[in-house]
Design a protein around this motif. Structure first.
Motif, PDB file in Angstrom:
ATOM      1  N   UNK A 125       0.802  -1.220   0.000  1.00  0.00           N
ATOM      2  CA  UNK A 125       0.000   0.000   0.000  1.00  0.00           C
ATOM      3  C   UNK A 125       0.834   1.269   0.000  1.00  0.00           C
ATOM      4  N   UNK A 126       1.846   1.310   0.847  1.00  0.00           N
ATOM      5  CA  UNK A 126       2.679   2.513   0.938  1.00  0.00           C
ATOM      6  C   UNK A 126       3.387   2.790  -0.379  1.00  0.00           C
ATOM      7  N   UNK A 127       3.969   1.775  -0.972  1.00  0.00           N
ATOM      8  CA  UNK A 127       4.724   1.994  -2.214  1.00  0.00           C
ATOM      9  C   UNK A 127       3.791   2.288  -3.386  1.00  0.00           C
ATOM     10  N   UNK A 148      11.306   1.404   1.087  1.00  0.00           N
ATOM     11  CA  UNK A 148      11.676  -0.008   1.221  1.00  0.00           C
ATOM     12  C   UNK A 148      12.716  -0.189   2.318  1.00  0.00           C
ATOM     13  N   UNK A 149      13.688   0.699   2.364  1.00  0.00           N
ATOM     14  CA  UNK A 149      14.716   0.639   3.414  1.00  0.00           C
ATOM     15  C   UNK A 149      14.060   0.777   4.785  1.00  0.00           C
ATOM     16  N   UNK A 150      13.183   1.767   4.932  1.00  0.00           N
ATOM     17  CA  UNK A 150      12.541   2.006   6.230  1.00  0.00           C
ATOM     18  C   UNK A 150      11.625   0.850   6.632  1.00  0.00           C
ATOM     19  N   UNK A 151      10.889   0.315   5.668  1.00  0.00           N
ATOM     20  CA  UNK A 151       9.995  -0.805   5.974  1.00  0.00           C
ATOM     21  C   UNK A 151      10.783  -2.052   6.360  1.00  0.00           C
ATOM     22  N   UNK A 152      11.896  -2.282   5.677  1.00  0.00           N
ATOM     23  CA  UNK A 152      12.731  -3.440   6.020  1.00  0.00           C
ATOM     24  C   UNK A 152      13.328  -3.281   7.410  1.00  0.00           C
ATOM     25  N   UNK A 153      13.620  -2.044   7.803  1.00  0.00           N
ATOM     26  CA  UNK A 153      14.140  -1.802   9.147  1.00  0.00           C
ATOM     27  C   UNK A 153      13.028  -1.949  10.189  1.00  0.00           C
ATOM     28  N   UNK A 154      11.822  -1.566   9.840  1.00  0.00           N
ATOM     29  CA  UNK A 154      10.689  -1.602  10.772  1.00  0.00           C
ATOM     30  C   UNK A 154      10.195  -3.024  11.031  1.00  0.00           C
ATOM     31  N   UNK A 201      10.088  -6.815   0.611  1.00  0.00           N
ATOM     32  CA  UNK A 201      10.530  -6.725  -0.792  1.00  0.00           C
ATOM     33  C   UNK A 201       9.403  -7.154  -1.733  1.00  0.00           C
ATOM     34  N   UNK A 202       8.700  -8.226  -1.385  1.00  0.00           N
ATOM     35  CA  UNK A 202       7.577  -8.672  -2.222  1.00  0.00           C
ATOM     36  C   UNK A 202       6.470  -7.617  -2.242  1.00  0.00           C
ATOM     37  N   UNK A 203       6.177  -7.022  -1.099  1.00  0.00           N
ATOM     38  CA  UNK A 203       5.127  -6.007  -1.026  1.00  0.00           C
ATOM     39  C   UNK A 203       5.487  -4.739  -1.778  1.00  0.00           C
TER      40      UNK A 203
END
Length: 187
Positions: free
Chosen positions: A9-11, A123-129, A137-139
């Motif tokens: 959703x975010x991306x 993507x960086x922030x979501x992977x950290x969260x 990555x898939x999302x």
């Protein structure tokens, strides 16, 4: 599953009106071959977003936000100028594929355009969260595809009615505005 859905959703929302969505339209207008473009976007996005989690945090420790903002602003302005320069494919080689082919060209330019982009940073922030790297990555990849695939398919039809030169001028204006905003408005 939460990481996947939030990432998608975010991306997808962040990509609306983004420079890579504009690039998808330009590729569709230039090559009129939607399948290789869509597959190139998919490959470039997977590669870019897979690297974003690992490399993004490292790069941001090397380059401060002020320097990154200046680099991005200058890059947008350079892209605006580049959009106004007709290239050989438009003038002399209409209908021929570039030396890398449509797929290879799409992978290369889309991958490079996504560097430092807001969806890559997301993507960086979501992977950290989230402790769910593959789901993130898939999302984020699905979000990019949801935003860009319709542009490729519909963009091709629109450009049959709108001259490519007009698309280039509008694109240049958008890139110039983004460049000026990046330079003048602090993050």
């Amino acid at each position: 599953m939460e990481a996947f859905l939030i990432s998608t959703g975010i991306v997808a929302l962040a990509e609306m009106g983004d420079k890579t969505q504009l690039l998808a339209l330009l590729l569709a207008a230039r090559f009129s071959k939607p399948w290789p473009i869509v597959m190139g976007i998919l490959v470039a996005t997977i590669a870019n977003h897979a690297m974003a989690g690992a490399l993004g945090a490292w790069v941001t420790t090397l380059i401060g936000p002020q320097a990154l903002r200046l680099i991005l602003g200058a890059s947008f302005l350079l892209m605006a100028a580049w959009m106004l320069i007709p290239d050989k494919l438009e003038d002399d080689d209409e209908g021929r594929s570039p030396s890398l082919g449509v797929f290879g060209t799409t992978v290369l330019v889309f991958f490079l355009a996504e560097m430092g982009d807001k969806t890559q940073i997301a993507t960086v922030m979501l992977a950290a969260r989230y402790d769910a790297y593959l789901y993130v990555v898939a999302g984020t990849t699905l979000g990019m595809m949801l935003a860009n695939v319709p542009v490729v398919w519909l963009g091709e039809r629109v450009t049959r009615l709108v001259p490519l030169r007009v698309v280039h001028i509008v694109s240049a204006v958008i890139f110039a505005v983004l460049g000026v905003m990046a330079l003048l408005i602090p993050a």
